[in-house]
Design a protein around this motif. Structure first.
Motif, PDB file in Angstrom:
ATOM      1  N   GLY A 132     -15.315  89.962  53.540  1.00 43.90           N
ATOM      2  CA  GLY A 132     -13.898  89.646  53.448  1.00 43.90           C
ATOM      3  C   GLY A 132     -13.287  89.326  54.798  1.00 43.90           C
ATOM      4  N   LEU A 133     -14.099  88.842  55.707  1.00 44.43           N
ATOM      5  CA  LEU A 133     -13.607  88.579  57.058  1.00 44.43           C
ATOM      6  C   LEU A 133     -13.495  87.087  57.366  1.00 44.43           C
ATOM      7  CD1 LEU A 133     -15.508  91.376  58.994  1.00 44.43           C
ATOM      8  CD2 LEU A 133     -13.038  91.174  58.689  1.00 44.43           C
ATOM      9  N   ASN A 143     -19.123  98.787  59.955  1.00 43.96           N
ATOM     10  CA  ASN A 143     -20.220  98.180  60.695  1.00 43.96           C
ATOM     11  C   ASN A 143     -20.626  96.841  60.107  1.00 43.96           C
ATOM     12  OD1 ASN A 143     -21.298  98.984  63.061  1.00 43.96           O
ATOM     13  ND2 ASN A 143     -22.567 100.605  62.200  1.00 43.96           N
ATOM     14  N   PHE A 144     -20.455  95.815  60.873  1.00 41.23           N
ATOM     15  CA  PHE A 144     -20.925  94.489  60.496  1.00 41.23           C
ATOM     16  C   PHE A 144     -22.439  94.491  60.633  1.00 41.23           C
ATOM     17  CE2 PHE A 144     -22.222  90.203  61.546  1.00 41.23           C
ATOM     18  CZ  PHE A 144     -21.425  89.384  60.787  1.00 41.23           C
ATOM     19  N   PHE A 177     -12.728  82.977  61.288  1.00 43.53           N
ATOM     20  CA  PHE A 177     -13.053  84.401  61.300  1.00 43.53           C
ATOM     21  C   PHE A 177     -11.773  85.182  61.527  1.00 43.53           C
ATOM     22  CE2 PHE A 177     -14.372  88.305  63.601  1.00 43.53           C
ATOM     23  CZ  PHE A 177     -15.139  88.861  62.592  1.00 43.53           C
ATOM     24  N   ASP A 178     -11.580  86.239  60.743  1.00 43.08           N
ATOM     25  CA  ASP A 178     -10.349  87.024  60.824  1.00 43.08           C
ATOM     26  C   ASP A 178     -10.492  88.162  61.844  1.00 43.08           C
ATOM     27  OD1 ASP A 178      -8.040  88.470  60.407  1.00 43.08           O
ATOM     28  OD2 ASP A 178      -8.103  88.270  58.224  1.00 43.08           O
ATOM     29  N   TYR A 179     -10.235  87.840  63.101  1.00 38.03           N
ATOM     30  CA  TYR A 179     -10.413  88.814  64.178  1.00 38.03           C
ATOM     31  C   TYR A 179      -9.530  90.042  63.993  1.00 38.03           C
ATOM     32  CZ  TYR A 179     -13.311  85.683  66.944  1.00 38.03           C
ATOM     33  OH  TYR A 179     -14.331  84.901  67.378  1.00 38.03           O
ATOM     34  N   LYS A 220      -9.306  95.961  62.917  1.00 39.48           N
ATOM     35  CA  LYS A 220      -8.854  97.124  62.154  1.00 39.48           C
ATOM     36  C   LYS A 220     -10.026  97.826  61.480  1.00 39.48           C
ATOM     37  CE  LYS A 220      -4.294  95.326  61.097  1.00 39.48           C
ATOM     38  NZ  LYS A 220      -3.762  94.389  60.090  1.00 39.48           N
ATOM     39  N   LEU A 221     -10.870  97.041  60.850  1.00 39.49           N
ATOM     40  CA  LEU A 221     -12.031  97.609  60.171  1.00 39.49           C
ATOM     41  C   LEU A 221     -12.925  98.353  61.156  1.00 39.49           C
ATOM     42  CD1 LEU A 221     -13.194  94.836  57.668  1.00 39.49           C
ATOM     43  CD2 LEU A 221     -12.322  97.100  57.135  1.00 39.49           C
TER      44      LEU A 221
END
Lengths: 234, 234
Positions: free
Chosen positions: B195-196, B231-232, B217-219, B224-225
């Motif tokens: 969801g990024l 962990n990506f 990409f939602d930096y 926040k995550l």
DNA sequence: TTATTTCTCATCTTTTTTATTACAAGTTAT
DNA sequence: ATAACTTGTAATAAAAAAGATGAGAAATAA
């Protein structure tokens, strides 16, 4: 033309003081500890500080870090890894100086007590670390984060335990580093599943009446597995 | 006692030349590339080298690295991370000098071509890297290993793509970095599952007749995550 | 129309992780 | 003897994640 050994092409370039500071981790009875000492030079003489030294002309940076560790603990051949360079222009109020921080993992029963006392060094539990000079508290914070990160995918925790250790000891180490409680049955299953622990015939009876079997970590086997792409996880 | 600003307690300590070298990665049409240039100073003047500079008295090490990158590429605000300190006593045949290597990830279409040519710099595909001066080839090997390691658990690959990129582009980047083939359906599923990625209304038609949707990409969301322990992975 | 890439969807299988129940073994303290 | 405690083994169930595969629709250039 001058003789090669006297030829100095970089003559006009700026030279800088280079130091190394070492974050020394130890694990004692379920508690993660750090070695710090009372600084012997100005500025901040007498205040708590990480152990460290300036890097000499005739040694590499890791050599300097090893020298420091040997000096302060009497220990040789220990886990030592570069952490980060600290180089803010005004980080040292004495004079501009960069520090290449390293972190070390030692077996806390192996160090030379005399050597440590001789240098005014002392072990502190992680939560009791006092205010240190310069940016040394920040170094510790970074080192701790690195230790947590690293122990989840590399088997370096063993460097903090005696060569012979029990599974419950190992578990309590991981619990101390990561601030968690783990299920003993699943932890044991997982760790043994790697096939990297060699069970010995001896038991350690210091923490229970029954006693727990001692194990050794199989470095040779791990090195081979690592080369073939194996990943130690948690 | 002297005035504080003139007080120099470390006066007798050894000073050392400190440099920084930058391994600059770029990604171009499915190929991982590196920026190197023809060295301008002796020794080894004219030979291929990583871009770099000595660190000045009045700048931090990362500032020096950023200065180098700006000088050579015209780029500011790019991904830059400390790699490792290279400090063997005889690593530089000119004079004793330590280098703090950094690696950088840039969007290869953003750099300033004039600036690059002006400095005699050139992009090489990873497999075509020539023999470089000093220990620079070793630095590249270390940087590549780090890039592989890092991209599997941090979303830094995006730094090598345009701000707007397609899923197939992203996949080919990972394939290039890790030298593998990935299944397109599973790759897409996994990446979107975080969801990024923000889907845009535009398409990129450069590689297919149908065209592929562009994403960003939602930096912010990632930051926040990350703070809450996310962990990506891969 | 054909070829190509992009994209969706649905399975299915396998593996990994986590949680849980049950209990035996060895020893000391009471 | 037995109660208490840590250590160790087993089995399993449920849940989540990872990986492989088949089928086919959408868009469009040539």
């Amino acid at each position: 033309m001058k003789a090669l050994e006297n030829y100095r092409p970089y003559i006009a370039q700026p030279k800088i003081l280079v130091a190394t500071d070492c974050i020394v981790f130890g694990f004692d009875e379920g508690i993660l500890k750090l070695l710090v000492f009372r600084r012997r030079i100005d500025p901040f003489k007498g205040e708590w500080s990480l152990i460290g030294s300036f890097v000499n002309e005739e040694e590499s940076v890791p050599d300097a870090a090893r020298r420091v560790l040997l000096q302060f603990t009497g220990l040789d051949n220990i886990f030592l890894e570069e952490l980060k360079v600290y180089s803010d222009v005004d980080r040292d109020s004495g004079e501009r100086c960069i520090s290449i921080a390293h972190y070390a993992l030692i077996r806390i029963n192996d160090y030379d007590r005399e050597q440590v006392e001789l240098h005014g060094a002392k072990w502190f539990a992680l939560e009791d670390i006092p205010q240190l000079v310069l940016d040394h508290n920040a170094m510790i914070a970074d080192a701790l984060e690195r230790l947590r990160q690293k122990t989840t995918h590399r088997p370096i925790g063993f460097e903090l335990l005696p060569e012979k250790f029990t599974i419950p000891q190992l578990q309590s180490l991981y619990e101390a580093i990561h601030q968690t409680k783990l299920d003993d049955r699943n932890f044991r299953k997982k760790l043994l599943s790697f096939g990297l622990l060699i069970k010995l015939d001896e038991k350690d009876k210091s923490t229970s009446k029954k006693g727990a079997f001692l194990y050794r970590f199989d470095y040779n086997k791990y090195k081979k597995l690592e080369e073939s792409g194996f990943n130690f996880v948690l």
